[in-house]
Design an enzyme around this catalytic site. Structure first.
Site: not given
Ligand code: NDP
Length: 281
Positions: A53, A97, A120
């Protein structure tokens, strides 16, 4: 005839080139898109995802900030970091994460991210916006699937879409996006009695389960579009999806490979959401 293979890696690369141009325009205005990625602990798979990412951000000319915290980080510490990032004007998107170490409450952590920086799309505000059709951030993996359908000219309106899997990050938002696009949607899960009878009705079949080769050729309607979200390891340790690729390819009209299908699109959509967040500022 063999199915058309949807090249997610190629599509993601083309999209990312476009995002790079949009990021350059913003950067020239002093608004370079910025993504902060927080990882807690040393889960090896998470480290690989996070590295990918951050690299994708750099390639697209975004500002990225990787915050690596030890496994013993307290919830108060983590929430404090998130509060700082929420207030930081150089950061437009924040992601924590998952999975987090067991002593941290993922739901509380995600709720601590400002909804306007929730790239997200996991915050309840984002989920609520998706549910009600308001603007917001859709979770990246299902958003990536919709972008693949659009790129292939597959209109979900009037089609029967069957989604296998009902997680909050893939299955449920996938079903909502397909519904929004005008599909008639069936959601299947581990308690669905006759899975094959359901999947055989699908014009668009999305497998998001996490079981190698769960979807076999006899479960697929001829010419259907089969999207494989799964990421599993086969007996030889190779990455594979939820779909038994070679035989299903002979039945389906379209199919996504693993690797090189949905995975790269997930990262592309993370960049798209971060760009969107920066463009709104
Ligand atoms: P979860 O484990 O959270 O959800 C799996 C879902 O599959 C559950 O709803 C479960 O049902 C259902 N399920 C399990 N077994 C069966 C079965 N035999 N028949 C029908 N349904 C079943 O996984 P995620 O949604 O997080 O991820 C799904 C897959 O996608 C994983 O392989 C993951 O690695 C991959 N993934 C890939 C991404 C990418 O970028 N390509 C991103 C995110 C995930 P129930 O709810 O009843 O338990």
């Amino acid at each position: 005839m063999s199915a058309r293979i949807i090249d997610g890696a190629g599509l993601a690369a083309r999209l990312r080139a476009g995002y790079r141009e949009r990021a350059a325009v913003l950067a020239a205005q002093g608004r370079r898109p910025g993504l902060a990625v927080i990882i807690v602990g040393d889960n090896p798979a998470s480290r690989v995802y996070v590295r990918n990412k951050v690299r994708a951000c750099e390639e697209a000319g975004f500002h990225s900030r990787l915050i690596e915290l030890p496994a013993a980080t307290t919830e108060a510490d983590l929430l404090g970091r998130l509060a700082e990032l929420n207030a930081d004007p150089a950061i437009h998107g924040i992601l924590a994460q998952l999975p987090l170490p067991a002593h941290l409450d993922s739901a509380r952590v995600i709720e601590a991210i400002a909804p306007e920086k929730d790239v997200d799309g996991f915050h309840v505000a984002s989920a609520g916006a998706l549910m009600t059709g308001l603007p917001g951030f859709a979770p990246c993996t299902p958003a990536g699937v919709m972008a693949m359908l659009a790129a292939e000219g597959i209109d979900a309106a009037g089609r029967h879409a069957v989604v296998v899997g009902r997680s909050n990050i893939v299955g449920k938002p996938m079903a909502l996006l397909l519904l929004q696009a005008g599909a008639t949607v069936t959601i299947c899960h581990s308690r669905t009695p006759d899975l094959a009878a359901m999947t055989r009705q699908a014009d668009i079949l999305v497998a998001a389960v996490g079981r190698a080769k769960l979807v076999t050729a006899d479960m697929v309607k001829p010419s259907a579009c089969v999207i494989d979200v799964g990421m599993n390891r086969d007996a030889a340790g190779r990455l594979c999806g939820d779909v038994d690729f070679e035989p299903v390819r002979e039945v389906a009209g379209w199919i996504t490979p693993v690797p090189g299908g949905v995975g790269p699109m997930t990262i592309a959509m993370l960049l798209a959401n971060t760009l969107k967040a920066a463009e709104r500022t």
